[in-house]
Write an enzyme that holds these catalytic residues in place. Sequence first.
Site, PDB file in Angstrom:
ATOM      1  N   CYS A 130       6.651   3.631 171.655  1.00 47.42           N
ATOM      2  CA  CYS A 130       6.594   2.191 171.916  1.00 47.42           C
ATOM      3  C   CYS A 130       7.983   1.663 172.246  1.00 47.42           C
ATOM      4  O   CYS A 130       8.812   1.493 171.362  1.00 47.42           O
ATOM      5  CB  CYS A 130       6.022   1.484 170.681  1.00 47.42           C
ATOM      6  N   CYS A 133       8.970  -1.561 170.639  1.00 49.63           N
ATOM      7  CA  CYS A 133       9.243  -1.438 169.198  1.00 49.63           C
ATOM      8  C   CYS A 133      10.647  -0.875 168.947  1.00 49.63           C
ATOM      9  O   CYS A 133      11.392  -1.389 168.133  1.00 49.63           O
ATOM     10  CB  CYS A 133       8.255  -0.504 168.516  1.00 49.63           C
ATOM     11  N   ASP A 134      10.984   0.203 169.642  1.00 50.42           N
ATOM     12  CA  ASP A 134      12.175   0.970 169.289  1.00 50.42           C
ATOM     13  C   ASP A 134      13.290   0.925 170.329  1.00 50.42           C
ATOM     14  O   ASP A 134      14.388   1.409 170.075  1.00 50.42           O
ATOM     15  CB  ASP A 134      11.788   2.434 169.035  1.00 50.42           C
TER      16      ASP A 134
END
Lengths: 254, 84
Positions: A130, A133-134
């Site tokens: 993701c 996300c990261d």
Amino acid sequence: MYDIVIIGAGIAGLTAAIYGCRANKKVLVLEGKVYGGQIINTFEIENWPGGYKISGVDLMKKIYGQATDLGAEVEFDEVLKIVDHGDYKEIVCEDEKYQAKTVILATGTDPRKLSEKQAKDAGKRAISYCATCDGALFKNKPVVVVGSGNTAKHEIKYLENIASKVYHIHHDDPIPEDAVAIFVAIGRIPGTDFVRDFVKLDSEGYVVAGEDCKTSRDGVFVAGDCRTKDTRQLVTAAADGAVAAEMAIKYLNK
Amino acid sequence: MIELIDFYADWCGPCQMMKPVLEDFEAKHPEVKVTKVNVDDEEELAERYNVSGIPCLVLLNDGKEVARNVGAISVKKLEKMIGV
């Protein structure tokens, strides 16, 4: 003994719980991780009618609150298998066992993992499924995106604003040596391994069922992304939840 | 001393979902010190601990890392990881 045990606390499962509770049935939702499902990774939702630009987390908190307020019980326990005892099913989890007259499978999908060869190539480097996300953890560093679909293109576009360089490779290419993180976008697989000998699955692992959400086994229904279907969206998952619950209620009232 | 570091960010959905899980955990296990680290504010610390995905929970025993988990997990799984 529960009337309906729902496996998975994403939008499909929690919508099924709302419908089950409103029909005065005893409902338990089982979830292995945290509630919310895949949509909690989405920062702004633009296609949920009535919730324009709501965040996935906020939407799921509301739906969770609605389901539990109506009387749904929730346990955070990973399901290992289901055993059919005829007039009831036994749901065997890591910590407990539960009994139910009907079961709704709503486990959604998980990201497909890197091939063995690429995983070996990756070594101790970071692997993420993701970018939103990261991605921010790799500011001004070279990264690589694996995959050839729309998700991969989307991840590349997102990472180009953060990383110093974004490599793009396909699922069988070697991983660039200087990339510090590998973003994997090679599709998703249904979380149905635990029922592979219990209900009919298609060749990709999706639970075979039509729009009536009935599986190959009596008293077992399926809702959301883990069902065989063409359109996997938030609203269609919610719709499945309603249909699966209605079918379970019909089965119970028979 | 057993310490649990929670690496998180405000923009991370799964991190937000972990909030009630960690609150529940802290209430049940006051013997474990829980420290929250915002990876945007403390980039160096995140780098020092090699945080490559969040939410990331790192378990320390007397300052030494003994376990870690990346991704959202339930209270039960967290208790198993820590062994309480």
